[in-house]
Design a protein around this motif. Structure first.
Motif, PDB file in Angstrom:
ATOM      1  N   SER A 148       0.825  -1.203   0.000  1.00 18.49           N
ATOM      2  CA  SER A 148       0.000   0.000   0.000  1.00 18.49           C
ATOM      3  C   SER A 148       0.860   1.255   0.000  1.00 18.49           C
ATOM      4  O   SER A 148       2.037   1.234   0.370  1.00 18.49           O
ATOM      5  CB  SER A 148      -0.923   0.010   1.222  1.00 18.49           C
ATOM      6  OG  SER A 148      -0.162   0.136   2.409  1.00 18.49           O
ATOM      7  N   SER A 149       0.241   2.386  -0.397  1.00 20.49           N
ATOM      8  CA  SER A 149       0.947   3.658  -0.323  1.00 20.49           C
ATOM      9  C   SER A 149       1.224   4.012   1.134  1.00 20.49           C
ATOM     10  O   SER A 149       2.216   4.686   1.438  1.00 20.49           O
ATOM     11  CB  SER A 149       0.122   4.761  -0.995  1.00 20.49           C
ATOM     12  OG  SER A 149      -1.171   4.847  -0.433  1.00 20.49           O
ATOM     13  N   SER A 150       0.370   3.550   2.034  1.00 21.60           N
ATOM     14  CA  SER A 150       0.578   3.809   3.461  1.00 21.60           C
ATOM     15  C   SER A 150       1.868   3.164   3.948  1.00 21.60           C
ATOM     16  O   SER A 150       2.615   3.753   4.730  1.00 21.60           O
ATOM     17  CB  SER A 150      -0.611   3.275   4.270  1.00 21.60           C
ATOM     18  OG  SER A 150      -1.810   3.888   3.866  1.00 21.60           O
ATOM     19  N   ALA A 151       2.116   1.946   3.489  1.00 19.66           N
ATOM     20  CA  ALA A 151       3.356   1.265   3.862  1.00 19.66           C
ATOM     21  C   ALA A 151       4.563   2.001   3.278  1.00 19.66           C
ATOM     22  O   ALA A 151       5.587   2.171   3.955  1.00 19.66           O
ATOM     23  CB  ALA A 151       3.327  -0.179   3.377  1.00 19.66           C
ATOM     24  N   ALA A 152       4.418   2.453   2.038  1.00 26.14           N
ATOM     25  CA  ALA A 152       5.537   3.141   1.378  1.00 26.14           C
ATOM     26  C   ALA A 152       5.892   4.443   2.080  1.00 26.14           C
ATOM     27  O   ALA A 152       7.079   4.726   2.313  1.00 26.14           O
ATOM     28  CB  ALA A 152       5.185   3.407  -0.081  1.00 26.14           C
ATOM     29  N   VAL A 153       4.886   5.239   2.440  1.00 28.19           N
ATOM     30  CA  VAL A 153       5.196   6.514   3.085  1.00 28.19           C
ATOM     31  C   VAL A 153       5.652   6.329   4.526  1.00 28.19           C
ATOM     32  O   VAL A 153       6.388   7.168   5.060  1.00 28.19           O
ATOM     33  CB  VAL A 153       3.996   7.489   3.033  1.00 28.19           C
ATOM     34  CG1 VAL A 153       3.601   7.765   1.595  1.00 28.19           C
ATOM     35  CG2 VAL A 153       2.825   6.991   3.841  1.00 28.19           C
ATOM     36  N   SER A 154       5.245   5.229   5.153  1.00 31.68           N
ATOM     37  CA  SER A 154       5.682   4.977   6.527  1.00 31.68           C
ATOM     38  C   SER A 154       7.194   4.813   6.602  1.00 31.68           C
ATOM     39  O   SER A 154       7.828   5.228   7.577  1.00 31.68           O
ATOM     40  CB  SER A 154       5.001   3.718   7.085  1.00 31.68           C
ATOM     41  OG  SER A 154       3.614   3.907   7.211  1.00 31.68           O
ATOM     42  N   VAL A 155       7.762   4.212   5.566  1.00 30.31           N
ATOM     43  CA  VAL A 155       9.206   3.981   5.540  1.00 30.31           C
ATOM     44  C   VAL A 155       9.967   5.294   5.577  1.00 30.31           C
ATOM     45  O   VAL A 155      10.992   5.429   6.258  1.00 30.31           O
ATOM     46  CB  VAL A 155       9.595   3.172   4.282  1.00 30.31           C
ATOM     47  CG1 VAL A 155      11.118   3.079   4.162  1.00 30.31           C
ATOM     48  CG2 VAL A 155       8.984   1.775   4.345  1.00 30.31           C
ATOM     49  N   THR A 156       9.453   6.295   4.853  1.00 27.97           N
ATOM     50  CA  THR A 156      10.155   7.581   4.788  1.00 27.97           C
ATOM     51  C   THR A 156       9.695   8.569   5.852  1.00 27.97           C
ATOM     52  O   THR A 156      10.484   9.361   6.344  1.00 27.97           O
ATOM     53  CB  THR A 156       9.975   8.207   3.397  1.00 27.97           C
ATOM     54  OG1 THR A 156       8.573   8.346   3.122  1.00 27.97           O
ATOM     55  CG2 THR A 156      10.600   7.334   2.325  1.00 27.97           C
ATOM     56  N   ARG A 157       8.408   8.537   6.202  1.00 31.66           N
ATOM     57  CA  ARG A 157       7.863   9.518   7.137  1.00 31.66           C
ATOM     58  C   ARG A 157       7.942   9.084   8.593  1.00 31.66           C
ATOM     59  O   ARG A 157       7.902   9.923   9.492  1.00 31.66           O
ATOM     60  CB  ARG A 157       6.398   9.835   6.778  1.00 31.66           C
ATOM     61  CG  ARG A 157       6.213  10.421   5.379  1.00 31.66           C
ATOM     62  CD  ARG A 157       6.987  11.722   5.212  1.00 31.66           C
ATOM     63  NE  ARG A 157       6.917  12.260   3.868  1.00 31.66           N
ATOM     64  CZ  ARG A 157       6.180  13.303   3.521  1.00 31.66           C
ATOM     65  NH1 ARG A 157       5.438  13.921   4.410  1.00 31.66           N
ATOM     66  NH2 ARG A 157       6.186  13.732   2.273  1.00 31.66           N
ATOM     67  N   LEU A 158       8.038   7.775   8.822  1.00 29.83           N
ATOM     68  CA  LEU A 158       8.167   7.260  10.198  1.00 29.83           C
ATOM     69  C   LEU A 158       9.362   6.305  10.257  1.00 29.83           C
ATOM     70  O   LEU A 158       9.234   5.131  10.613  1.00 29.83           O
ATOM     71  CB  LEU A 158       6.874   6.537  10.618  1.00 29.83           C
ATOM     72  CG  LEU A 158       5.595   7.380  10.631  1.00 29.83           C
ATOM     73  CD1 LEU A 158       4.382   6.490  10.843  1.00 29.83           C
ATOM     74  CD2 LEU A 158       5.665   8.460  11.715  1.00 29.83           C
ATOM     75  N   PRO A 159      10.541   6.803   9.903  1.00 34.95           N
ATOM     76  CA  PRO A 159      11.714   5.924   9.759  1.00 34.95           C
ATOM     77  C   PRO A 159      12.187   5.301  11.068  1.00 34.95           C
ATOM     78  O   PRO A 159      12.885   4.269  11.040  1.00 34.95           O
ATOM     79  CB  PRO A 159      12.784   6.865   9.186  1.00 34.95           C
ATOM     80  CG  PRO A 159      12.387   8.219   9.690  1.00 34.95           C
ATOM     81  CD  PRO A 159      10.894   8.216   9.667  1.00 34.95           C
ATOM     82  N   ASP A 160      11.838   5.896  12.201  1.00 27.12           N
ATOM     83  CA  ASP A 160      12.296   5.360  13.480  1.00 27.12           C
ATOM     84  C   ASP A 160      11.335   4.329  14.061  1.00 27.12           C
ATOM     85  O   ASP A 160      11.594   3.768  15.142  1.00 27.12           O
ATOM     86  CB  ASP A 160      12.486   6.504  14.484  1.00 27.12           C
ATOM     87  CG  ASP A 160      13.567   7.478  14.038  1.00 27.12           C
ATOM     88  OD1 ASP A 160      14.555   7.018  13.426  1.00 27.12           O
ATOM     89  OD2 ASP A 160      13.419   8.694  14.274  1.00 27.12           O
ATOM     90  N   LEU A 184      -1.741   1.631  13.565  1.00 24.04           N
ATOM     91  CA  LEU A 184      -2.075   1.152  12.220  1.00 24.04           C
ATOM     92  C   LEU A 184      -2.063   2.347  11.290  1.00 24.04           C
ATOM     93  O   LEU A 184      -2.763   3.340  11.524  1.00 24.04           O
ATOM     94  CB  LEU A 184      -3.457   0.491  12.222  1.00 24.04           C
ATOM     95  CG  LEU A 184      -4.063   0.151  10.864  1.00 24.04           C
ATOM     96  CD1 LEU A 184      -3.174  -0.827  10.091  1.00 24.04           C
ATOM     97  CD2 LEU A 184      -5.471  -0.423  11.039  1.00 24.04           C
ATOM     98  N   VAL A 185      -1.277   2.266  10.219  1.00 25.66           N
ATOM     99  CA  VAL A 185      -1.150   3.354   9.253  1.00 25.66           C
ATOM    100  C   VAL A 185      -1.990   3.027   8.017  1.00 25.66           C
ATOM    101  O   VAL A 185      -1.810   1.971   7.398  1.00 25.66           O
ATOM    102  CB  VAL A 185       0.323   3.565   8.842  1.00 25.66           C
ATOM    103  CG1 VAL A 185       0.456   4.821   7.971  1.00 25.66           C
ATOM    104  CG2 VAL A 185       1.221   3.663  10.054  1.00 25.66           C
ATOM    105  N   ALA A 186      -2.902   3.925   7.680  1.00 24.75           N
ATOM    106  CA  ALA A 186      -3.774   3.711   6.510  1.00 24.75           C
ATOM    107  C   ALA A 186      -4.479   5.013   6.185  1.00 24.75           C
ATOM    108  O   ALA A 186      -4.302   6.034   6.860  1.00 24.75           O
ATOM    109  CB  ALA A 186      -4.777   2.595   6.788  1.00 24.75           C
ATOM    110  N   GLY A 187      -5.315   4.963   5.168  1.00 27.58           N
ATOM    111  CA  GLY A 187      -6.110   6.119   4.810  1.00 27.58           C
ATOM    112  C   GLY A 187      -7.091   6.467   5.918  1.00 27.58           C
ATOM    113  O   GLY A 187      -7.607   5.591   6.608  1.00 27.58           O
ATOM    114  N   GLN A 188      -7.336   7.766   6.063  1.00 31.91           N
ATOM    115  CA  GLN A 188      -8.201   8.250   7.130  1.00 31.91           C
ATOM    116  C   GLN A 188      -9.586   7.591   7.106  1.00 31.91           C
ATOM    117  O   GLN A 188     -10.158   7.274   8.150  1.00 31.91           O
ATOM    118  CB  GLN A 188      -8.356   9.766   6.979  1.00 31.91           C
ATOM    119  CG  GLN A 188      -9.335  10.414   7.923  1.00 31.91           C
ATOM    120  CD  GLN A 188      -9.372  11.919   7.766  1.00 31.91           C
ATOM    121  OE1 GLN A 188      -8.821  12.649   8.575  1.00 31.91           O
ATOM    122  NE2 GLN A 188     -10.006  12.401   6.710  1.00 31.91           N
ATOM    123  N   LEU A 189     -10.113   7.367   5.909  1.00 28.75           N
ATOM    124  CA  LEU A 189     -11.469   6.843   5.785  1.00 28.75           C
ATOM    125  C   LEU A 189     -11.592   5.442   6.365  1.00 28.75           C
ATOM    126  O   LEU A 189     -12.488   5.171   7.170  1.00 28.75           O
ATOM    127  CB  LEU A 189     -11.900   6.851   4.321  1.00 28.75           C
ATOM    128  CG  LEU A 189     -13.350   6.444   4.079  1.00 28.75           C
ATOM    129  CD1 LEU A 189     -14.297   7.513   4.582  1.00 28.75           C
ATOM    130  CD2 LEU A 189     -13.589   6.173   2.593  1.00 28.75           C
TER     131      LEU A 189
END
Length: 274
Positions: A148-160, A184-189
């Motif tokens: 998911s895009s959520s997983a992809a952005v977590s790598v860069t936005r929540l690197p720690d 849990l990281v995902a779309g707001q909806l």
């Protein structure tokens, strides 16, 4: 001599073809119909009304606004997620208002209008979790759906944070329920749906962290090299917003008149690369 005649004929053909290709707006108006594609079965963006079976939703309202602004009838077409851009590029639809978020790879294939929706990616935690901010997820396990895009952005936005991916979003939510992850990281909806359903059952409660991890920006999508159509769509979106049509639609499907109670804090404006 024949080379000059051939080159002139070829240039004329290309010029005519280019003009025809770049004048889709004129074609739509001549036809009297706009074919607007939405994502199918995507509540509350485009989904069948239980009573009428007619496709309704936030994106459908955008399609209607564009058709009205162009002075033509709307022909709505529901598309699968994978079929959205291929259907556009093969000219089976004129435009997409289909939950298409701007991404560099997509922008290389198609053009995006000004944003008409911003879809935040956020983090859901248990109501009794001590975590209040994104920074407090450092060193903790978080879950996301694999690919998911959520997983992809977590790598860069929540690197720690320690990201664990699961086969689907339901499995990732189960990990949160079982205490295997802190967030849990995902779309707001979808996160709001999980929290609302849990609240209705009266068991473990959940809450969303206030700050977004990332914001996906949606635009109406057109084919490349259609400047007249893109300019017309942008003007219609601005007018739609000024008339409060966009806000009314947001309130109905996502805001204070919906089960989600989201607040709109974005404007119709050119998409800014984050």
């Amino acid at each position: 001599m024949w080379q000059r005649h051939f080159a002139a004929a070829l240039f004329a053909t290309l010029a005519i073809t280019g003009v025809a290709h770049a004048d889709q707006l004129a074609d739509i108006k001549a036809r009297g119909t706009l074919v607007c594609g939405t994502q199918n079965a995507s509540e509350p963006y485009a989904f069948p009304d239980a009573a009428t079976r007619k496709i309704v939703g936030f994106d459908v309202d955008v399609c209607n606004a564009i058709a009205k602004g162009l002075g033509v009838k709307l022909e709505h077409r529901a598309l699968s997620t994978d079929a959205r851009i291929p259907e556009l590029k093969t000219h089976r639809v004129d435009v997409l208002a289909a939950a298409v978020a701007w991404m560099p790879a997509r922008a290389a294939q198609v053009d995006f209008s000004d944003q008409y929706f911003v879809a935040p990616i956020r983090v859901l935690v248990r109501a009794d979790s001590p975590v209040q901010t994104l920074d407090q997820l450092a060193g903790k396990k978080i879950a996301a759906s694999e690919g998911s895009s959520s997983a992809a952005v977590s790598v860069t936005r929540l690197p720690d944070s320690n990201l664990l991916t699961f086969h689907d979003i339901s499995s990732a939510f189960l990990a949160l329920q079982q205490g295997k992850v802190e967030g849990l990281v995902a779309g707001q909806l979808i996160l709001a749906r999980f929290a609302n359903e849990a609240a209705a059952k009266g068991g473990q409660q959940y809450r969303l962290l206030t700050k977004s991890v990332f914001e996906e920006r949606w635009g109406v999508v057109t084919n490349k090299n259609e400047p007249a159509l893109l300019a017309a769509v942008n003007k219609i979106l601005v007018d739609y917003d000024k008339s409060n049509g966009l806000q009314d639609s947001f309130d109905k499907w996502l805001g204070n008149k919906s089960v989600y109670k989201f607040t709109r804090d974005y404007k119709v404006e050119p998409i800014k690369v984050q």
